[in-house]
Design an enzyme around this catalytic site. Sequence first.
Site, PDB file in Angstrom:
ATOM      1  N   ASN A   9       0.803  -1.221   0.000  1.00 27.70           N
ATOM      2  CA  ASN A   9       0.000   0.000   0.000  1.00 27.70           C
ATOM      3  C   ASN A   9       0.841   1.279   0.000  1.00 27.70           C
ATOM      4  O   ASN A   9       0.303   2.369   0.018  1.00 27.70           O
ATOM      5  CB  ASN A   9      -0.980   0.011   1.174  1.00 27.70           C
ATOM      6  CG  ASN A   9      -0.283  -0.023   2.509  1.00 27.70           C
ATOM      7  OD1 ASN A   9       0.873  -0.414   2.616  1.00 27.70           O
ATOM      8  ND2 ASN A   9      -0.985   0.371   3.550  1.00 27.70           N
ATOM      9  N   CYS A  10       2.153   1.153  -0.055  1.00 28.73           N
ATOM     10  CA  CYS A  10       3.051   2.316  -0.098  1.00 28.73           C
ATOM     11  C   CYS A  10       3.012   2.926  -1.505  1.00 28.73           C
ATOM     12  O   CYS A  10       3.231   2.230  -2.497  1.00 28.73           O
ATOM     13  CB  CYS A  10       4.470   1.876   0.255  1.00 28.73           C
ATOM     14  SG  CYS A  10       5.720   3.147   0.013  1.00 28.73           S
ATOM     15  N   ASP A  11       2.748   4.216  -1.587  1.00 31.69           N
ATOM     16  CA  ASP A  11       2.659   4.882  -2.888  1.00 31.69           C
ATOM     17  C   ASP A  11       3.964   4.806  -3.669  1.00 31.69           C
ATOM     18  O   ASP A  11       3.943   4.643  -4.892  1.00 31.69           O
ATOM     19  CB  ASP A  11       2.241   6.345  -2.718  1.00 31.69           C
ATOM     20  CG  ASP A  11       0.788   6.488  -2.299  1.00 31.69           C
ATOM     21  OD1 ASP A  11      -0.004   5.546  -2.542  1.00 31.69           O
ATOM     22  OD2 ASP A  11       0.441   7.542  -1.732  1.00 31.69           O
TER      23      ASP A  11
END
Length: 115
Positions: A9-11
């Site tokens: 979920n890390c951009d």
Amino acid sequence: MITVYGIPNCDTVKRARAWLDAHHMEYRFHDYKKAGVPVPELQRWLSELGWEKLLNRAGTTWRKLDEASKAAVVDAASAAALMQAQPSVIKRPLVQWADSRLTVGFSDELFAAQR
């Protein structure tokens, strides 16, 4: 084989994976949340990159730590212990390229230079 280490979920991880996909580069994704931080690899990362470069002091996980936990990170051993317990404090993505080189973070220029 390229290995991308991070959390899904890390951009920044998302942008790195999208770049690799767009450039038709095969890679394996290692999710810290599901698979944990591999100890032998962590030791190599610390040795080659240094704990200061790996520790993400700007991230949410670090900011949520109490002051005593932050103050306890003073060397590679204490950083490694925190990274094992809280993998989200490792800067992302950490990429091991096919030739075993390591990079931390993402930019078009950084990734293009690894091709």
